[in-house]
Design a protein around this motif. Structure first.
Motif, short mmCIF file in Angstrom:
data_model
loop_
_atom_site.label_atom_id
_atom_site.label_comp_id
_atom_site.label_asym_id
_atom_site.label_seq_id
_atom_site.Cartn_x
_atom_site.Cartn_y
_atom_site.Cartn_z
N VAL A 161 0.91 -1.07 0.04
CA VAL A 161 -0.07 0.09 0.09
C VAL A 161 0.98 1.46 0.10
N GLU A 162 2.08 1.25 0.08
CA GLU A 162 3.09 2.33 0.39
C GLU A 162 4.38 1.91 -0.27
N ASP A 163 5.01 2.86 -1.10
CA ASP A 163 6.26 2.58 -1.89
C ASP A 163 6.83 3.88 -2.48
N GLU A 164 7.31 4.68 -1.64
CA GLU A 164 8.02 5.95 -1.75
C GLU A 164 9.34 6.11 -1.25
N GLY B 88 5.24 -0.04 2.72
CA GLY B 88 4.23 -0.64 3.77
C GLY B 88 3.28 -1.46 3.09
N LEU C 250 4.87 -0.60 8.24
CA LEU C 250 5.28 0.40 7.58
C LEU C 250 6.86 0.20 7.76
N ARG D 277 -0.65 4.97 12.69
CA ARG D 277 0.20 5.36 11.39
C ARG D 277 1.09 6.45 11.75
N ASP E 200 5.08 6.53 11.55
CA ASP E 200 5.95 7.45 10.60
C ASP E 200 6.73 8.38 11.30
#
Length: 191
Positions: free
Chosen positions: A121-124, A138, A151, A177, A181
């Protein structure tokens, strides 16, 4: 292959942290700019001074080395869920760098895809204080009867790969979350 070993260690660390324990802590607190966003007022510095990280306020460090972790910060209040209470956690894995950051992330994506029902769901791209390049991944997955979300922050510096992972029950993710983070982005490694 070092990337596969690093990926395996990451997956193992995720899977191992379904319950907490008490152990003596070898790291030491250091002054930090923490305290905001629910973070502790001081940073944890590992016993070998390879990194520091500001954990969530009140989360207990475990430096026993379970599943190749350097430290695991465990939430003192378990989240109730079948098949039993789950301790949300942040863990740090430090491995010898076998590749640069880009190759490490490619290997991690491959290993994470092998988790049961893994959905990214996350890749940055990201950067740490001082401009050190990092990457955030994530996703959600299932393990031992739990549906989890994580994450992960990856960086490579001074011959080591650092992976910091925050994991919580997927249905409680919104509660953690911002805290994950904020904590993951306090990672500091020697220049």
């Amino acid at each position: 292959m070092r990337i596969a070993r690093a990926g395996l260690a990451l997956v193992m660390a995720l899977a191992a942290l379904l319950s907490g324990c008490s152990v003596a802590v070898e790291g030491t607190p250091a002054a930090a700019a923490g305290g905001g966003a629910g973070l502790a007022a001081t940073a944890f510095v590992d016993a070998r001074a390879r990194f520091s990280l500001v954990p969530p306020h009140g989360w207990a460090p475990d430096t026993s080395g379970r599943q190749e972790t350097t430290v695991v910060f465990l939430n003192a209040r378990p989240d109730p869920a079948p098949p039993g209470p789950f301790l949300s956690n942040i863990n740090v894995v430090v491995l010898p760098a076998g590749a640069d950051l880009a190759a490490t992330v490619v290997g991690a994506r491959r290993e994470l895809a092998d988790l049961t029902a893994y959905r990214p769901v996350e890749d940055e791209a990201a950067s740490l204080a001082g401009g050190l390049p990092a990457h955030v991944l994530g996703g959600t997955f299932t393990r031992s009867g739990y549906t989890l979300r994580n994450l992960q922050l990856f960086t490579v510096s001074e011959g080591s790969t650092f992976v910091v992972t925050g994991t919580a029950l997927a249905d409680r993710w919104d509660d953690y979350r911002a805290l994950f983070d904020a904590s993951l982005h306090t990672l500091t490694v020697p220049a």
